[in-house]
Scaffold this motif. Structure first.
Motif, PDB file in Angstrom:
ATOM      1  N   GLU A 153      -4.124 -19.372 -33.672  1.00 25.20           N
ATOM      2  CA  GLU A 153      -3.570 -18.013 -33.760  1.00 25.20           C
ATOM      3  C   GLU A 153      -2.042 -18.057 -33.870  1.00 25.20           C
ATOM      4  OE1 GLU A 153      -3.516 -13.845 -31.179  1.00 25.20           O
ATOM      5  OE2 GLU A 153      -4.918 -15.448 -30.648  1.00 25.20           O
ATOM      6  N   ILE A 154      -1.407 -18.925 -33.074  1.00 19.59           N
ATOM      7  CA  ILE A 154       0.053 -19.073 -33.149  1.00 19.59           C
ATOM      8  C   ILE A 154       0.466 -19.543 -34.535  1.00 19.59           C
ATOM      9  CG2 ILE A 154       2.029 -20.384 -32.286  1.00 19.59           C
ATOM     10  CD1 ILE A 154       0.641 -20.504 -29.567  1.00 19.59           C
ATOM     11  N   THR A 178      -1.137 -19.306 -37.355  1.00 16.40           N
ATOM     12  CA  THR A 178      -1.416 -18.317 -38.390  1.00 16.40           C
ATOM     13  C   THR A 178      -0.283 -17.306 -38.482  1.00 16.40           C
ATOM     14  OG1 THR A 178      -3.811 -18.551 -38.081  1.00 16.40           O
ATOM     15  CG2 THR A 178      -3.038 -16.544 -39.141  1.00 16.40           C
ATOM     16  N   LYS A 179       0.243 -16.888 -37.340  1.00 17.82           N
ATOM     17  CA  LYS A 179       1.339 -15.919 -37.338  1.00 17.82           C
ATOM     18  C   LYS A 179       2.648 -16.541 -37.801  1.00 17.82           C
ATOM     19  CE  LYS A 179      -0.664 -13.032 -33.705  1.00 17.82           C
ATOM     20  NZ  LYS A 179      -0.521 -12.479 -32.335  1.00 17.82           N
ATOM     21  N   TRP A 180       2.867 -17.801 -37.480  1.00 19.19           N
ATOM     22  CA  TRP A 180       4.109 -18.463 -37.881  1.00 19.19           C
ATOM     23  C   TRP A 180       4.036 -18.952 -39.326  1.00 19.19           C
ATOM     24  CZ3 TRP A 180       8.938 -19.245 -35.994  1.00 19.19           C
ATOM     25  CH2 TRP A 180       9.706 -20.252 -36.574  1.00 19.19           C
ATOM     26  N   ARG A 190       2.318 -19.800 -25.761  1.00 16.81           N
ATOM     27  CA  ARG A 190       1.608 -18.573 -25.428  1.00 16.81           C
ATOM     28  C   ARG A 190       0.810 -18.844 -24.165  1.00 16.81           C
ATOM     29  NH1 ARG A 190      -2.894 -15.167 -28.943  1.00 16.81           N
ATOM     30  NH2 ARG A 190      -3.402 -13.697 -27.279  1.00 16.81           N
ATOM     31  N   LYS A 210       2.802 -16.842 -46.844  1.00 17.95           N
ATOM     32  CA  LYS A 210       3.270 -16.110 -45.670  1.00 17.95           C
ATOM     33  C   LYS A 210       4.464 -16.785 -45.013  1.00 17.95           C
ATOM     34  CE  LYS A 210       1.547 -13.989 -41.418  1.00 17.95           C
ATOM     35  NZ  LYS A 210       0.371 -13.787 -40.565  1.00 17.95           N
TER      36      LYS A 210
END
Length: 452
Positions: free
Chosen positions: A54-55, A57-59, A121, A169
């Motif tokens: 999850e980390i 994917t956002k970065w 996180r 992204k």
């Protein structure tokens, strides 16, 4: 009947075989909580993987990139038959069909500076990076001769530049390519494949460049995680990578040159040189540009062995620790007149299982070394004090302490030695077996003991 029951009771109480069967049965029972601990470690490991994913994917996920690619449209003609109503015959006509040719650079140089950093996180941590890429090189003589296309059918005024990347992204700047004296911005183009496409507008002043070299320059800043990889599309591709990451894993189809590779606690430097003859594709494609990411190479920015992996490996030695520790107690009981109740064996076994729950819980907040030291100290101290109360003999208590201290030290050494774990483990187990055989050689296994 009563006499028969007494005989069975005396046998269960005094027989060495009965004691061994009892201890063996307790070891099998202790496999149940040990398996629960293994499930807990796997569950926490999966949770860590989910949070890290999850980390990332956002970065920005892994980055695979290649370009620039010169895309030149051209026309071909197919013969069609059209029925003429007036003459009642079929007339032959030529219908123009648009296709694309893709040309790779003759020279491609990539200079990459990669800065890694931790992202947290809660109790979980991931390693991500920001890469600064500078590319330069030149296109040499785009060649249509293999397709036998006339000069009039090559649409140089519709030519564009392409970049391919797996991570739109993570891009942090507008990608601009300077070709000759002109600069072109690249914009994303919808693509349903793994690799995304960035394409420029139509190139200016590009008229039959077969006899000239087209020099280009470009720069890119991108956020990513896990991997940074390149595809060697140049006839001669040279890549230089410098980073503050201390333990890189060079992967993909090509390894860096030995002379240009430097790794230290402060980071690493690596150089690659790949020629067209080293790979399995040419310098141009017609009609369709395939996905070339399978030919990529680069570096993985991963923690070699995280705490969950170490804890999972440690738990695999749980049966050995439980079995050997209870065996020491059994040998003490057999060789002396000290009685040890099955319930006491069970308590010792549960204390040994608790070591792994302490290890996983503490390692989530501290490092593995600290967690192992605290957990092992707690369990060894607890069992040593407990054995002092049930054995009531300082010599046997010290024997218990020494054997457990040696076992936990032995397991810790095996976990640290990734490459030699099997060799050291095999030698260690052989030595332990020899010690047990030596110490038990004088025991009369056929006798019974009268326990006070």
């Amino acid at each position: 009947m009563t006499s028969q029951k007494q005989k069975i009771g005396n046998w269960l109480k005094n027989s060495i075989t009965a004691k061994m069967i009892t201890v063996g049965f307790l070891i099998l029972i202790l496999l149940i909580p040990l398996s629960f601990v293994g499930d807990l470690i796997r569950e926490r490991g999966y949770r860590q993987s989910e949070v890290i994913e999850e980390i990332n994917t956002k970065w920005g996920k892994e980055v695979v990139i290649y370009g620039p690619i010169l895309k030149v449209p051209y026309q071909t003609y197919i013969e069609e038959k059209v029925f003429d109503e007036e003459t009642k015959t079929f007339l032959k006509t030529l219908k123009a069909q648009k296709n694309n040719a893709y040309f790779f650079p003759g020279e491609l140089n990539i200079d990459s500076k990669v800065k890694t950093q931790p992202l947290e996180r809660g109790i979980y941590e991931s390693v991500v990076y920001t890469a600064m890429l500078k590319m330069d090189g030149k296109f040499i003589n785009p060649d249509f001769s293999r397709k036998e296309i006339s000069k009039e059918d090559i649409l140089w005024d519709k030519a564009t530049l392409l970049f391919k990347t797996s991570n739109l992204k993570g891009i942090r700047n507008t990608i601009q390519v300077k070709l000759g004296e002109e600069a072109y911005d690249l914009k994303p183009k919808f693509d349903n494949s793994f690799m995304n496409t960035l394409e420029s507008g139509f190139l200016k002043n590009l008229d039959e460049p077969q006899n000239q070299s087209l020099v280009f320059k470009s720069s890119l800043e991108v956020n990513g995680s896990h991997n940074l990889q390149f595809v060697p599309i140049g006839r001669e591709t040279q890549v230089f990578m410098k980073s503050n990451w201390h333990s890189p894993s060079f992967n993909g189809n090509f390894l860096p040159d030995t002379e240009g590779k430097k790794i230290s606690p402060d980071g690493f430097e690596a150089k690659w040189k790949v020629l067209e003859t080293n790979r399995r594709f040419g310098q141009s494609f017609f009609d369709t540009l395939p996905d070339l990411s399978q030919f990529s190479f680069g570096t993985a920015f991963l923690v070699p062995v995280d705490d969950y992996q170490k804890t999972s490996r440690t738990s695999k030695y749980g049966l050995m620790i439980i079995g050997l520790t209870l065996l020491v107690f059994l040998l003490i009981q057999i060789s002396s007149k000290i009685g040890i109740h099955p319930f006491q064996y069970l308590m010792i076994g549960l204390a040994l299982v608790m070591f792994y729950t302490l290890l996983i819980s503490i390692s989530e907040h501290k490092n593995y070394l600290f967690a192992y030291l605290v957990s092992a100290t707690a369990v060894v101290s607890l069992i040593t004090l407990y054995s002092r109360s049930i054995l009531k003999n300082l010599k046997f208590t010290l024997l218990i302490f020494g054997s457990m201290f040696s076992l936990y030290t032995f397991i810790f050494v095996i976990i640290q030695l990734e490459d030699y774990a099997l060799l050291v483990g095999s030698i260690g187990l052989f030595i332990i077996l020899g010690i047990i055989m030596f110490t038990s050689r004088k025991i009369d296994w056929t006798s019974t003991q009268q326990v006070d």
